[in-house]
Scaffold this motif. Structure first.
Motif, short mmCIF file in Angstrom:
data_model
loop_
_atom_site.label_atom_id
_atom_site.label_comp_id
_atom_site.label_asym_id
_atom_site.label_seq_id
_atom_site.Cartn_x
_atom_site.Cartn_y
_atom_site.Cartn_z
N LEU A 31 0.80 -1.23 0.00
CA LEU A 31 0.00 0.00 0.00
C LEU A 31 0.83 1.28 0.00
O LEU A 31 0.53 2.20 -0.76
CB LEU A 31 -0.97 0.01 1.19
CG LEU A 31 -2.38 -0.51 0.94
CD1 LEU A 31 -3.29 -0.14 2.10
CD2 LEU A 31 -2.95 -0.01 -0.35
N VAL A 33 3.58 1.90 -1.36
CA VAL A 33 4.12 2.13 -2.71
C VAL A 33 3.04 2.76 -3.59
O VAL A 33 3.29 3.71 -4.34
CB VAL A 33 4.62 0.81 -3.36
CG1 VAL A 33 5.20 1.07 -4.73
CG2 VAL A 33 5.63 0.14 -2.46
N VAL A 34 1.81 2.22 -3.47
CA VAL A 34 0.69 2.78 -4.24
C VAL A 34 0.45 4.23 -3.83
O VAL A 34 0.36 5.13 -4.67
CB VAL A 34 -0.60 1.93 -4.02
CG1 VAL A 34 -1.82 2.61 -4.64
CG2 VAL A 34 -0.43 0.53 -4.59
N LEU A 35 0.40 4.46 -2.51
CA LEU A 35 0.10 5.81 -2.02
C LEU A 35 1.18 6.81 -2.44
O LEU A 35 0.88 7.89 -2.94
CB LEU A 35 -0.05 5.79 -0.50
CG LEU A 35 -0.51 7.12 0.12
CD1 LEU A 35 -1.93 7.45 -0.32
CD2 LEU A 35 -0.46 7.08 1.64
N LYS A 37 3.14 6.74 -4.94
CA LYS A 37 3.06 7.06 -6.37
C LYS A 37 1.88 7.98 -6.65
O LYS A 37 1.95 8.89 -7.47
CB LYS A 37 2.94 5.76 -7.18
CG LYS A 37 3.01 5.95 -8.67
CD LYS A 37 4.42 6.21 -9.13
CE LYS A 37 4.49 6.46 -10.64
NZ LYS A 37 5.75 7.11 -11.01
N ALA A 38 0.75 7.70 -5.94
CA ALA A 38 -0.49 8.41 -6.26
C ALA A 38 -0.54 9.84 -5.73
O ALA A 38 -1.24 10.68 -6.27
CB ALA A 38 -1.70 7.62 -5.75
N ILE A 39 0.21 10.12 -4.65
CA ILE A 39 0.10 11.46 -4.06
C ILE A 39 1.18 12.42 -4.56
O ILE A 39 1.19 13.60 -4.20
CB ILE A 39 0.11 11.45 -2.51
CG1 ILE A 39 1.43 10.87 -1.99
CG2 ILE A 39 -1.09 10.71 -1.95
CD1 ILE A 39 1.59 11.03 -0.49
N ASN A 40 2.11 11.90 -5.36
CA ASN A 40 3.10 12.79 -5.97
C ASN A 40 2.80 12.87 -7.46
O ASN A 40 2.47 11.84 -8.07
CB ASN A 40 4.50 12.24 -5.74
CG ASN A 40 4.87 12.30 -4.27
OD1 ASN A 40 4.90 13.37 -3.68
ND2 ASN A 40 5.10 11.14 -3.65
#
Ligand code: SF4
Ligand code: SF4
Ligand code: SF4
Lengths: 49, 279
Positions: A31, A33-35, A37-40
């Protein structure tokens, strides 16, 4: 709803397998790693990186 | 020529639009040229919705999958693959017909009148296999194996292909954010060319990106035949008039296979059937 109840068992079993895989992925720490990537701003997505 | 009898699709477009607004409801992002940074982005959305869209409140599953596969410490994305399996096994490509913003964009573009619309062409069927190649090569293999010295792979589908990323993330952010504007180069130009081609082809052909390119559609298509939500044709009622096949813009004949991998569950065939044989 009627469609849902008459569902083939295969679909429901696979959905359960999907949930188990999600749980395993969360357990082993995917999770963040997903976060991350998604918040930048993803430079690749926007065509800069 | 596009001689399909049109069924009223505005109810479906309404659902698509509401879903697109809900999943891109961070309006401050549009005002400030920034993106949402909250915890909701742990969650994937079911459709192709770029997480670099200023309004996006969730993560794009295809982007997230490449991020995990390409990270140095994980080589398989159980969380995202499990999510896609869960959604796919429940709904199949219903997501494509109803819950994907980039599907809606293509639906609307295809409504633009043009003197020549193309239903199908020679090689259409073969070209539809391309999306599986793109899934395997750009989403899985390249991020897994084409890595830097740290063992980190790039999201190659996002980087080299995805027009949804350009439309939803690239264009608004570059327009709104001065720092990013200074950094654009050949890659940005390339992705804009791909977007322009996609837009133009979408006017001519119904959903060309979904039919030939989209790796997310490719994943869901595999689940279509076994998904819980599926169609059935009542053989006792069906008169074989083929009204359903004639109205389908994904070129599916529901009487032959009501759960074909290309069916996006738009429901047009159900509405067109004069004896209500499709359920
Ligand atoms: S560029 Fe496309 S695939 Fe990548 S995160 Fe954005 S929408 Fe998803
Ligand atoms: S095929 Fe891809 S872009 Fe098209 S509707 Fe499905 S997920 Fe969205
Ligand atoms: S078979 Fe029916 S539901 Fe599926 S894409 Fe064609 S018209 Fe839409």
């Amino acid at each position: 709803m009627r469609d849902f109840l008459r569902a083939p068992r295969g679909g429901i079993c696979l959905a359960v397998v999907g949930l188990v895989m999600m749980g395993w992925g969360i357990f082993r720490g995917e999770l963040p790693v997903v976060l991350e990537k998604a918040i930048n701003i993803c430079l690749e997505c926007i065509g800069i990186g | 020529m596009d001689n399909k009898k049109r069924t009223n699709e505005w109810k479906r477009h309404g659902v698509q639009a509401v879903w697109a607004l809900l999943t891109n409801s961070y309006l401050l992002g549009f005002a400030q040229g920034k993106i949402y940074k909250g915890k909701l982005k742990n969650l994937c959305v079911p459709g192709l919705n770029c997480y670099s869209c200023p309004g996006a409140v969730g993560a794009c599953p295809i982007g997230a999958m490449q991020a995990v596969i390409g990270s140095w410490n994980f080589k398989f994305a159980f969380y995202v693959a499990g999510f896609l399996m869960f959604v796919g096994a429940l709904m199949g490509r219903f997501v494509c017909g109803w819950l994907c913003p980039f599907g809606l964009v293509q639906d609307l573009l295809h409504k633009i009148p043009f003197f020549r619309k193309i239903d199908t062409f020679q090689g259409d069927k073969l070209l539809r296999k391309l999306k599986y190649v793109i899934l395997l090569v750009f989403v899985v293999l390249l991020p897994m194996f084409l890595v830097d010295i740290m063992g980190q792979g790039a999201p190659y589908f996002c980087k080299l292909i995805c027009p949804a990323g350009t439309l939803e993330g690239g264009i608004p952010l570059v327009l709104l954010n001065q720092t990013l504007r200074g950094a654009v180069g050949w890659l940005y130009a390339w992705k804009n060319v791909l977007l322009l081609i996609t837009v133009f082809l979408s006017v001519l052909i119904y959903r060309p990106f979904c039919k030939y390119i989209c790796p997310l559609g490719a994943v869901y298509s595999v689940f279509n035949p076994i998904s819980v939500f599926r169609y059935r044709v009542d053989k006792d009622k069906c008169t074989g008039c083929k009204a359903c096949a004639k109205v389908c813009r994904m070129q599916v004949d529901p009487t032959k296979n009501a759960n074909h991998p290309e069916c996006i569950r738009c429901g047009a065939c159900k509405k067109a059937c004069p004896v209500k044989a499709i359920r």
